[in-house]
Design a protein around this motif. Structure first.
Motif, mmCIF file in Angstrom:
data_model
loop_
_atom_site.group_PDB
_atom_site.id
_atom_site.type_symbol
_atom_site.label_atom_id
_atom_site.label_comp_id
_atom_site.label_asym_id
_atom_site.label_seq_id
_atom_site.Cartn_x
_atom_site.Cartn_y
_atom_site.Cartn_z
ATOM 1 N N LEU A 1 6.709 -5.941 -0.750
ATOM 2 C CA LEU A 1 5.587 -5.641 -1.649
ATOM 3 C C LEU A 1 6.069 -5.459 -3.091
ATOM 4 O O LEU A 1 5.421 -5.904 -4.042
ATOM 5 N N GLU B 1 -3.519 -8.446 -6.351
ATOM 6 C CA GLU B 1 -3.709 -7.290 -5.454
ATOM 7 C C GLU B 1 -4.244 -7.708 -4.091
ATOM 8 O O GLU B 1 -3.882 -7.148 -3.067
ATOM 9 N N SER B 2 -5.162 -8.685 -4.103
ATOM 10 C CA SER B 2 -5.767 -9.112 -2.844
ATOM 11 C C SER B 2 -4.724 -9.774 -1.940
ATOM 12 O O SER B 2 -4.687 -9.529 -0.733
ATOM 13 N N PHE C 1 -2.471 -7.030 -0.611
ATOM 14 C CA PHE C 1 -3.165 -6.304 0.464
ATOM 15 C C PHE C 1 -3.057 -7.089 1.774
ATOM 16 O O PHE C 1 -2.720 -6.540 2.824
ATOM 17 N N GLN D 1 0.552 -7.088 3.139
ATOM 18 C CA GLN D 1 0.912 -5.781 3.695
ATOM 19 C C GLN D 1 0.234 -5.570 5.053
ATOM 20 O O GLN D 1 0.863 -5.117 6.009
ATOM 21 N N LEU D 2 -1.052 -5.919 5.111
ATOM 22 C CA LEU D 2 -1.795 -5.734 6.365
ATOM 23 C C LEU D 2 -1.137 -6.531 7.496
ATOM 24 O O LEU D 2 -0.890 -6.011 8.586
ATOM 25 N N PHE E 1 -6.024 -12.850 7.621
ATOM 26 C CA PHE E 1 -5.589 -12.546 6.257
ATOM 27 C C PHE E 1 -4.428 -13.417 5.779
ATOM 28 O O PHE E 1 -4.111 -13.408 4.601
ATOM 29 N N PRO F 1 -10.067 -13.580 3.282
ATOM 30 C CA PRO F 1 -9.754 -13.751 4.699
ATOM 31 C C PRO F 1 -10.682 -14.719 5.402
ATOM 32 O O PRO F 1 -11.839 -14.880 5.023
#
Lengths: 154, 117
Positions: free
Chosen positions: A29, A39-40, A43, A46-47, A119, A143
């Motif tokens: 990250l 950022e998207s 995210f 990371q998810l 995602f 997504p």
């Protein structure tokens, strides 16, 4: 298709215990932030990493402290590829019940694989089902809705 | 009243408004603790109207979703009402992809949610 020009890569081997993937995920990250990914995207990555590492540690290696999880991350200008392998018996990702079906919707588990597929841009499991390769293209739209099981085994 | 480590609870009328202390709900031990605290609201404190305000939450994993689903079942079994509000767009996508936006009643802001109990 030619292999992307990798500008950064990292390898981690972690024990099969909850939270052991924190440093590996944080490193990825941080690198994405340095490379100005949105950022998207961050995210989403990371998810996917959190879910895949938990799956490897908990469901793959069944928290067996003798077994390790390997996380390999490679970054190009517009693509990140993450490979996560465990030492478990593997599973068939296409055999999982669809958590969005009404009869499964209130089940407390079973959403990790679906979130990873939704995602990330590309997701493939090896034949044994104990390694997942996930890719995310920079700036790709949001997504994907999962309509049916995909055949994405190597 | 119990002191909670992972959540903050305020009473607004007869509704218990729950906020989360963690911006990122990822850590397995914290998620287990969060689950126990949410359950305690229903089973120990006997609260029946719960509003979960996610304004401070930037990230949550599917394990955390599991705790919310368990809470929803307990609230329904007790004849109560559970609603969610102030979910950030990326996290809302997680609810939408998993179709949990159909299981939970999700409101945009807290005042709308409070008015709907």
């Amino acid at each position: 298709m030619s292999e992307p020009l990798w500008i950064w890569q990292a390898e981690h081997t972690i024990p099969s215990q909850p939270g052991a993937g924190c440093d590996a995920i944080h490193e990825v990250l941080e690198e994405l932030g340095k490379s100005k990914w949105g950022e998207s995207d961050i995210f989403s990555i990371q998810l996917a990493m959190e879910e895949a590492v938990v799956n490897a540690v908990k469901h793959g290696n069944r928290l067996d402290h003798r077994k390790m999880v390997r996380i390999s991350s490679r970054l190009s200008k517009d693509l990140i590829r993450i490979e996560i392998s465990d030492e478990g018996a593997g599973f068939d990702p296409d055999s999982l019940p669809d958590p969005t079906e009404k009869c499964h919707r209130d089940a407390p588990g079973g959403r990790g694989v679906m979130l990873i597929r939704s995602f990330m841009s590309n997701v493939a499991y090896n034949a044994a089902g104990n390694q997942v390769v996930m890719e995310k293209r920079r700036g790709e739209s949001g997504p994907k809705q999962q309509c049916s099981a995909e055949t994405d085994k190597k | 009243m119990a002191e909670y480590q992972r959540i903050v609870v305020n009473e607004v009328g007869d509704v218990s408004v729950v906020r989360f202390r963690d911006q990122k709900i990822i850590d397995n031990l914290n998620i287990q603790e969060m689950g126990r605290e949410l359950t305690s609201l229903v089973e120990v404190d006997k609260r029946r109207k719960l509003l979960l305000n996610f304004s401070a939450v930037e990230f949550l994993s599917s394990a955390a979703l599991g705790k919310l689903i368990t809470l929803d079942k307990k609230v329904k079994a007790a004849g109560g009402d559970l609603k969610l509000c102030r979910i950030q767009p990326e996290i809302y996508e997680v609810f939408a992809i998993t179709k949990l936006n159909r299981l939970f009643e999700i409101k945009e802001d807290e005042s709308d949610a409070l008015a709907s109990f």
